[in-house]
Design an enzyme around this catalytic site. Sequence first.
Site, short mmCIF file in Angstrom:
data_model
loop_
_atom_site.label_atom_id
_atom_site.label_comp_id
_atom_site.label_asym_id
_atom_site.label_seq_id
_atom_site.Cartn_x
_atom_site.Cartn_y
_atom_site.Cartn_z
CE LYS A 87 34.07 55.19 42.60
NZ LYS A 87 33.43 55.09 43.33
O1 G3P Z 1 32.90 54.61 47.39
C1 G3P Z 1 33.40 53.31 47.28
C2 G3P Z 1 32.51 52.83 48.27
O2 G3P Z 1 31.27 53.14 47.17
C3 G3P Z 1 32.54 51.58 49.24
O3 G3P Z 1 31.73 51.71 50.00
O4 G3P Z 1 30.36 49.91 51.83
O5 G3P Z 1 30.92 49.73 49.81
O6 G3P Z 1 33.01 49.12 51.28
P1 G3P Z 1 31.82 49.63 50.37
#
Ligand code: G3P
Length: 217
Positions: A87
């Site tokens: 990633k």
């Molecule tokens: O895969 C990306 C993700 O981990 C971000 O999620 O909920 O932290 O915006 P969030």
Amino acid sequence: MKFFIDTANLDQIREAQDLGVLDGVTTNPSLMAKEGITGKDNIFKHYRKICDIVDGDVSAEVIATDYDGIIREGEELAELHQQIIVKVPMIKDGIKAIKYFSDKGIKTNCTLVFSAGQALLAAKAGATYVSPFIGRLDDISTDGLNLIAEIRLIYDNYEFETQILAASVRHTMHIIDCAKLGADVMTGPLSSIEGLLKHPLTDIGLAKFLEDYNKGN
Ligand code: G3P
């Protein structure tokens, strides 16, 4: 549509795997920290544990932000396990690194994508997955789902093979909307996946079936 779970929590990963519909896992440094996993050795061990639980792709994020560092770390991560997807953040050196990895046959996930232009660049560089963060766009009053639609259109126009991985999915409706828009993959919390199970008419209908069955027994 592939279902990935967005967590580094092994119990939740096992639970999603046991459901039989899990295609992979995405992690990031914040999710690792949330589980108390710190330091390179522990983080690498944790990736191996995740790979042992699931059959599919496991995204492991590089920490370096310079080209040489990203290459070094990405190659180490890719050697950890055949299920690892490297990633890489959407930055200039990240795009250069994705091109390098793509030429070497190392699979990548271009993360922190917030615009169609960034997604176009990731596809040009040969990313396996592109991760538009829809929840974080919603958080700032910008339509995250619209970005999925834009990327779908662009990728279809040119038959890019990069898979659209809708990330920062926060709830069940995000999954359904991403499916309607043709996202190839979604990654979200276990709760968002389990939400797909729920309908009050299912519960009412099942209770009635069982009640009627028991009347005759
Ligand atoms: O895969 C990306 C993700 O981990 C971000 O999620 O909920 O932290 O915006 P969030």
